[in-house]
Design a protein around this motif. Structure first.
Motif, PDB file in Angstrom:
ATOM      1  N   LEU A  17      60.654  36.250  35.931  1.00  0.00           N
ATOM      2  CA  LEU A  17      59.245  36.329  37.515  1.00  0.00           C
ATOM      3  C   LEU A  17      58.208  34.979  36.992  1.00  0.00           C
ATOM      4  O   LEU A  17      57.274  35.162  38.171  1.00  0.00           O
ATOM      5  CB  LEU A  17      59.447  37.086  38.157  1.00  0.00           C
ATOM      6  CG  LEU A  17      60.549  37.786  39.112  1.00  0.00           C
ATOM      7  CD1 LEU A  17      60.970  38.625  39.558  1.00  0.00           C
ATOM      8  CD2 LEU A  17      61.599  36.396  39.783  1.00  0.00           C
ATOM      9  N   LEU A  18      57.290  35.886  36.180  1.00  0.00           N
ATOM     10  CA  LEU A  18      55.978  35.590  35.829  1.00  0.00           C
ATOM     11  C   LEU A  18      56.129  34.151  35.575  1.00  0.00           C
ATOM     12  O   LEU A  18      55.328  33.661  36.091  1.00  0.00           O
ATOM     13  CB  LEU A  18      55.671  36.238  34.727  1.00  0.00           C
ATOM     14  CG  LEU A  18      55.937  37.539  34.633  1.00  0.00           C
ATOM     15  CD1 LEU A  18      54.862  38.282  33.074  1.00  0.00           C
ATOM     16  CD2 LEU A  18      55.047  38.294  35.330  1.00  0.00           C
ATOM     17  N   ARG A  47      60.281  38.860  44.576  1.00  0.00           N
ATOM     18  CA  ARG A  47      60.626  39.772  43.807  1.00  0.00           C
ATOM     19  C   ARG A  47      59.888  40.898  42.581  1.00  0.00           C
ATOM     20  O   ARG A  47      60.368  41.979  42.559  1.00  0.00           O
ATOM     21  CB  ARG A  47      61.740  38.808  43.469  1.00  0.00           C
ATOM     22  CG  ARG A  47      62.938  37.826  43.777  1.00  0.00           C
ATOM     23  CD  ARG A  47      63.971  37.716  43.032  1.00  0.00           C
ATOM     24  NE  ARG A  47      64.663  37.038  44.022  1.00  0.00           N
ATOM     25  CZ  ARG A  47      65.713  36.184  43.359  1.00  0.00           C
ATOM     26  NH1 ARG A  47      66.213  36.347  42.148  1.00  0.00           N
ATOM     27  NH2 ARG A  47      66.889  35.913  44.075  1.00  0.00           N
ATOM     28  N   MET A  48      58.730  40.437  42.534  1.00  0.00           N
ATOM     29  CA  MET A  48      57.753  40.940  42.301  1.00  0.00           C
ATOM     30  C   MET A  48      57.520  42.333  42.668  1.00  0.00           C
ATOM     31  O   MET A  48      56.917  43.353  42.154  1.00  0.00           O
ATOM     32  CB  MET A  48      56.807  40.810  41.227  1.00  0.00           C
ATOM     33  CG  MET A  48      57.048  39.619  40.251  1.00  0.00           C
ATOM     34  SD  MET A  48      55.773  38.307  39.153  1.00  0.00           S
ATOM     35  CE  MET A  48      55.236  37.516  40.319  1.00  0.00           C
ATOM     36  N   ARG A 344      58.955  44.235  32.205  1.00  0.00           N
ATOM     37  CA  ARG A 344      60.333  43.326  31.715  1.00  0.00           C
ATOM     38  C   ARG A 344      61.048  43.847  32.323  1.00  0.00           C
ATOM     39  O   ARG A 344      62.226  44.198  32.994  1.00  0.00           O
ATOM     40  CB  ARG A 344      60.094  42.952  30.453  1.00  0.00           C
ATOM     41  CG  ARG A 344      61.136  41.501  31.222  1.00  0.00           C
ATOM     42  CD  ARG A 344      61.267  40.862  31.778  1.00  0.00           C
ATOM     43  NE  ARG A 344      61.933  39.676  32.745  1.00  0.00           N
ATOM     44  CZ  ARG A 344      61.581  38.086  31.432  1.00  0.00           C
ATOM     45  NH1 ARG A 344      61.029  38.268  30.469  1.00  0.00           N
ATOM     46  NH2 ARG A 344      62.800  37.525  31.853  1.00  0.00           N
ATOM     47  N   TYR A 347      61.111  45.133  36.464  1.00  0.00           N
ATOM     48  CA  TYR A 347      61.328  43.580  37.082  1.00  0.00           C
ATOM     49  C   TYR A 347      62.652  43.668  36.808  1.00  0.00           C
ATOM     50  O   TYR A 347      63.181  43.013  38.444  1.00  0.00           O
ATOM     51  CB  TYR A 347      60.339  42.575  36.435  1.00  0.00           C
ATOM     52  CG  TYR A 347      58.876  42.506  36.164  1.00  0.00           C
ATOM     53  CD1 TYR A 347      58.114  42.795  37.967  1.00  0.00           C
ATOM     54  CD2 TYR A 347      58.686  42.014  35.684  1.00  0.00           C
ATOM     55  CE1 TYR A 347      57.239  42.860  37.950  1.00  0.00           C
ATOM     56  CE2 TYR A 347      57.060  41.658  35.800  1.00  0.00           C
ATOM     57  CZ  TYR A 347      56.322  42.012  36.719  1.00  0.00           C
ATOM     58  OH  TYR A 347      55.072  42.678  36.610  1.00  0.00           O
ATOM     59  N   GLN A 561      50.768  45.014  39.591  1.00  0.00           N
ATOM     60  CA  GLN A 561      51.928  44.169  40.427  1.00  0.00           C
ATOM     61  C   GLN A 561      51.066  42.777  40.301  1.00  0.00           C
ATOM     62  O   GLN A 561      49.733  42.031  40.300  1.00  0.00           O
ATOM     63  CB  GLN A 561      51.450  43.621  42.105  1.00  0.00           C
ATOM     64  CG  GLN A 561      52.763  45.144  42.759  1.00  0.00           C
ATOM     65  CD  GLN A 561      52.184  45.019  44.259  1.00  0.00           C
ATOM     66  OE1 GLN A 561      51.018  44.460  44.705  1.00  0.00           O
ATOM     67  NE2 GLN A 561      52.888  45.677  45.079  1.00  0.00           N
ATOM     68  N   TYR A 578      46.995  41.535  37.505  1.00  0.00           N
ATOM     69  CA  TYR A 578      47.882  41.727  38.141  1.00  0.00           C
ATOM     70  C   TYR A 578      47.496  42.848  38.668  1.00  0.00           C
ATOM     71  O   TYR A 578      45.425  42.784  38.627  1.00  0.00           O
ATOM     72  CB  TYR A 578      48.610  43.270  36.964  1.00  0.00           C
ATOM     73  CG  TYR A 578      49.922  43.012  35.820  1.00  0.00           C
ATOM     74  CD1 TYR A 578      50.581  42.955  36.338  1.00  0.00           C
ATOM     75  CD2 TYR A 578      49.245  41.814  34.713  1.00  0.00           C
ATOM     76  CE1 TYR A 578      51.641  41.980  35.938  1.00  0.00           C
ATOM     77  CE2 TYR A 578      50.083  41.010  34.232  1.00  0.00           C
ATOM     78  CZ  TYR A 578      51.319  41.655  34.469  1.00  0.00           C
ATOM     79  OH  TYR A 578      52.422  40.880  33.631  1.00  0.00           O
TER      80      TYR A 578
END
Length: 583
Positions: A17-18, A47-48, A344, A347, A561, A578
């Motif tokens: 997602l990143l 989603r994150m 990770r 997530y 986040q 974040y």
């Protein structure tokens, strides 16, 4: 534009997602005007778990007025995520009801299964079981769901079956789902989260829930480490077999670690050979790393190192400083890589463990394979060890640089500033000093035993602690203490409050020749000072190393986040950042 959309979708499908956010954001900043690209960026944020930022961009991009129902449905998803994170039964039920209404309205508009099944699940979680079952039955009977042709449709069918109490049928549907088109890491992760909520609400035990979801669990994540050694084709073949057996047995899809000669490179090559993601963290400048950790084991490793660096999904530097003969530089980088692996796994909602090629001997310092294993286990992680007793570890290590005579430590560094301070009138300065800085001083006194150094000038504050969790506590306590301050007393029409930035990294600990007090200096302190100018007023922004350390040491207490790759002040570079909140 099509290329950016394709790459962003691929990153989301892989659960990265990143990367998805970064690709979409870069394309948008370059002038791409696609609504689909903006939708994907908001989806990645949602989603994150960054609901606030996702909703902000949802409205900014006018997705609420989109003709595409899936684009409009992002708001309902954000409301759902917010509801599930809401504390307190009454507040949570109210938030679930709002999310249900948003999804149910979309379903009535277009009859699409996606908003329909989400409405059914939210009704179930909110205690409206009859309504949930009626909706689930309607979804189940849709032709595309009754006879699913892809993973999403099969997962939706399984979700409807769970809501109808038909658990065995749901399990069989999930077994078939894993082989259907679209069964990627991102889809599996998202479905596992949704179905696990229903399983828990239905009273399924941990074992039964795990067995139900086993077919669609996303690939696992590992942190890897091991000894450096000289090339040996026969021994490498044996190790390669053991590595491959481990990777296959645990369905490893994501690996985080360094890339030193020997064990690291062997594991990295195996990861790349199976098409999994390789994420590398180097402890300091590349050229110094080669001298310290590649060529001492023989020149043959250099080409293999370069190949892994090129093919890796990402290459990060724990710090960008040079090697200063401090072994803790290696130890710090290892902890950052460990934390990245845990982030990770969070997530993905999947498993994470460590793979170590190790001779079993404990390390006699802050770095090395023994230290990595000890640290990982100390954080509650499980380890698989591949024996390393026959390795040729006769390394041609470079002459050690002259030892740095100055004391170094690894610390969390916090900086603040107050939006609008430069506009204050002379008469407002005492009010600011007593009202704002006074409240901040109270917070610091409450944590005095844990603070290594502190200072203030104007509206700015510096606080240094050895513990990332304590720094997080201080940052959120400062934010809370200032939330009740009436900024109108300062004569300011509008202010968002204090901006707080936090970083974690190695620094020099020295006596300040001006104040006579202990203070902290170095590259990482300078980086920390660049964070708060790019932090939104009222928010706490932290760097990726800080987020990684928190994921290791205090994941149950704090949430970090991802907000994007942010350009630091004074052309200091662009770094992933974040937003820190309490869990």
């Amino acid at each position: 534009m099509e290329q950016a959309i394709k790459q962003t979708k691929a990153a989301i499908d892989n659960g990265n997602l990143l990367l998805a956010y970064d690709i979409a954001q870069s394309a948008i900043e370059a002038g791409e005007g696609s609504e689909e690209l903006r939708h994907l960026l908001v989806l990645a944020l949602a989603r994150m778990g960054n609901a606030e930022r996702a909703m902000e961009l949802y409205h900014r991009y006018a997705l609420d007025r989109s003709p595409d129902a899936h684009h409009r449905a992002i708001a309902a998803r954000i409301l759902k995520d917010t509801a599930l994170a809401t504390a307190g039964a009454d507040n949570r039920d109210q938030a679930l009801a709002s999310a249900f209404e948003a999804y149910e309205r979309l379903f009535r508009e277009n009859g699409d299964a996606y908003p329909g099944i989400n409405a059914a699940t939210l009704a179930y979680l909110g205690g409206q079981e009859q309504e949930a079952r009626e909706l689930a039955a309607t979804i189940f009977n849709l032709p595309e769901i009754a006879d699913p042709a892809d993973f999403y449709a099969a997962a939706t069918k399984a979700e409807a079956l769970l809501l109808l109490g038909r658990f065995d049928e749901a399990g069989k549907t999930l077994q078939s789902a894993r082989d259907l088109p679209g069964a990627n890491s991102g889809a599996k992760s998202s479905s596992c989260r949704q179905l696990s909520l229903i399983a828990a609400a239905a009273g399924l035990g941990i074992g039964d829930s795990a067995a139900l979801l086993a077919p669609i669990l996303p690939p696992s994540v590992i942190h890897f480490c091991g000894h450096m050694f000289r090339e040996d084709a026969a021994l490498e073949a044996q190790l390669r077999l053991s590595i491959s057996q481990f990777l296959d047995a645990h369905d490893v899809g994501f690996a985080y670690g360094a890339i030193a000669a020997g064990s690291d490179i062997l594991i990295a090559e195996a990861i790349l050979a199976r098409g999994s993601e390789l994420h590398l963290t180097l402890p300091f400048a590349r050229e110094d790393f080669i001298v310290q950790s590649i060529t001492p084991a023989g020149s043959g490793w250099l080409e293999r190192f370069e190949r892994c660096m090129v093919l890796a999904t990402s290459v990060n530097f724990a710090t960008e400083m040079h090697y200063v003969a401090d072994p803790s530089q290696f130890g710090y980088a290892s902890k950052v890589a460990m934390g990245m692996a845990k982030l990770r796994a969070q997530y993905l909602g999947g498993a994470v463990q460590q793979l170590a090629i190790w001779d079993g001997k404990p390390a006699n310092g802050p770095a090395g394979t023994g230290a990595d294993v000890k640290n990982w286990q100390g954080y509650g992680g499980s380890v698989t060890i591949i024996g390393a007793h026959e390795l040729n570890r006769q390394l041609s290590l470079p002459q050690k640089p002259k030892h740095d005579p100055y004391k170094r430590t690894t610390a969390a560094i916090l900086f603040t500033d107050f939006q609008g301070f430069s506009k204050l009138s002379e008469a407002a300065i005492p009010i600011f000093w007593n009202g704002v800085m006074g409240r901040m001083g109270t917070v610091l006194r409450d944590h005095q035993k844990s603070i290594l150094a502190q200072n203030s000038w104007g509206d700015a504050l510096l606080a240094v602690t050895s513990d990332a969790a304590v720094a997080a506590e201080i940052a959120l306590a400062l934010q809370c203490a200032l939330r009740g301050f009436d900024t109108a007393t300062l004569g300011l029409e509008e202010t968002g409050g204090m901006r707080i930035g936090v970083h974690y990294g190695p620094a020099y600990e020295m006596d300040d020749p001006i104040t006579g007090k202990v203070n902290y200096y170095g590259t990482e302190v300078s980086k920390a000072a660049r964070i708060e100018p790019v932090t939104p007023p009222g928010a706490v922004f932290v760097t990726e190393p800080f987020a990684a350390i928190l994921a290791l040491e205090a994941a149950d207490h704090f949430v970090c986040q991802f907000v994007g790759n942010v350009k630091f002040a004074k052309d200091y570079g662009t770094y992933p950042m974040y937003r820190l909140t309490a869990a």
